[in-house]
Design an enzyme around this catalytic site. Sequence first.
Site, PDB file in Angstrom:
ATOM      1  N   GLU A  52       0.773  -1.169  -0.040  1.00  0.00           N
ATOM      2  CA  GLU A  52       0.104  -0.057  -0.057  1.00  0.00           C
ATOM      3  C   GLU A  52       0.914   1.391   0.077  1.00  0.00           C
ATOM      4  OE1 GLU A  52      -2.089  -2.959   3.061  1.00  0.00           O
ATOM      5  OE2 GLU A  52      -0.042  -2.648   2.159  1.00  0.00           O
ATOM      6  N   SER A 168      16.274 -43.050  -9.990  1.00  0.00           N
ATOM      7  CA  SER A 168      14.974 -42.225  -9.919  1.00  0.00           C
ATOM      8  C   SER A 168      15.163 -41.006 -10.899  1.00  0.00           C
ATOM      9  CB  SER A 168      14.652 -41.742  -8.634  1.00  0.00           C
ATOM     10  OG  SER A 168      15.802 -40.870  -8.344  1.00  0.00           O
ATOM     11  N   TRP A 170      15.218 -39.831 -14.885  1.00  0.00           N
ATOM     12  CA  TRP A 170      14.174 -38.851 -14.268  1.00  0.00           C
ATOM     13  C   TRP A 170      12.916 -39.483 -14.417  1.00  0.00           C
ATOM     14  CZ3 TRP A 170      16.036 -35.033 -11.374  1.00  0.00           C
ATOM     15  CH2 TRP A 170      17.357 -34.423 -11.489  1.00  0.00           C
ATOM     16  N   LEU A 304       8.709 -38.622   4.479  1.00  0.00           N
ATOM     17  CA  LEU A 304       7.443 -38.339   4.031  1.00  0.00           C
ATOM     18  C   LEU A 304       6.414 -39.057   5.122  1.00  0.00           C
ATOM     19  CD1 LEU A 304       8.895 -36.727   1.784  1.00  0.00           C
ATOM     20  CD2 LEU A 304       7.177 -37.861   0.239  1.00  0.00           C
ATOM     21  N   SER A 306       6.659 -40.332   8.035  1.00  0.00           N
ATOM     22  CA  SER A 306       6.677 -39.790   9.415  1.00  0.00           C
ATOM     23  C   SER A 306       5.921 -38.648   9.219  1.00  0.00           C
ATOM     24  CB  SER A 306       8.325 -39.335   9.603  1.00  0.00           C
ATOM     25  OG  SER A 306       8.861 -40.813  10.069  1.00  0.00           O
TER      26      SER A 306
END
Length: 369
Positions: A52, A168, A170, A304, A306
């Site tokens: 603002e 992994s 890709w 992940l 957990s």
Amino acid sequence: MSVMEYMEQALSLARIAMGHVSPNPAVGAVIVRDGKVVGQGYTQPPGGMHAEIMALKQADDKAKRAVMYVTLEPCVHYGRTAPCTEAIIAAGITDIYIATLDDNPLVKGKGVDKLQEAGLRVYVGQYEEEARHINESYFKYITTGLPFITVKYAMSVDGKLATRSGDSKWISNDDSRNFSHNVRYVSDAIMVGVNTVLIDDPHLTARSGHGHGGTFKNQPVRVIVDDAGRTPLSANIFKEPGKTIVFLGRKAKESEKSAFAEAKDAELVEMPAEGGLVDLHRLLEYLAERGITSVLVEGGSILLGSMFDLGLVDKVMAFISPIIIGGSGAKTPVAGFGADKVLGAIKLERVSVATFGDDTLITGYVKKD
């Protein structure tokens, strides 16, 4: 232009501030007089101008008898800067459109009241959903004292994170990975488990130029969850710009402390342990105390799992690649205890679907009880 178009412009300005202003909210403001935009602005980094104020300075005396469009309720309290409401009133703004109220208890509703008491016509709620989405991390942080947690992963159609050998790269395509760098860029921190560091040796940076143009100047904090202290100082994460924090689930050895003291922008933090594992809730509290409002959790499956088991996840982004990996020994994205019955599975709501080439991105918010 219409009210909606001016507010859309303010929302676009707010998005520019994302990734730069935590723990403050990302806000955009537009000032219009006689059908012309005379001022606009977005939140500057902490200590700098609010949206603002930036717009008012640009408008100067043209702000008198003008209309302001702002994505978040103007502040009414003193912090690093003076209240925006005072500046808006002093500038002579007559009408103000506010996308959403601020959940901060110091502000919520008080900014609107202050403006109305001064005689301004106040309208609230245009593009509220979009405005709240921009600041979803800030809203959780300011009301709970914890950062907003997004879990992101890429998997095959048959739900595999990697092959049985651990490869992994890709699973997702270039378009998906480029988008992921944008997600990293607007996150305050990226978190992974130590196994991800040991196996993949990632850089954990937000890259520009569609993933090929180097790293952004401002990098998210890299967070490594390392129960036993296995993170090597030779890892790529320590060669990149930006800060790295390694959380240990035990008391650090003197040799570790001295090694990390010599590493550039690296910090070793001892953390209480639960069952031999880092206390993730306390870890998130620690990050929040440092002004980190959003954490992007990228792996691995144990971390992940957990996070989900402890109910710490707010949002999920799952990239699905049209490939079949197979193999009973291939890892899935989420380990942990999981649900005993399907009826007890974690449910997602406000689900959206997007495509990036052949990849599909499913985004959803964890349904809270």
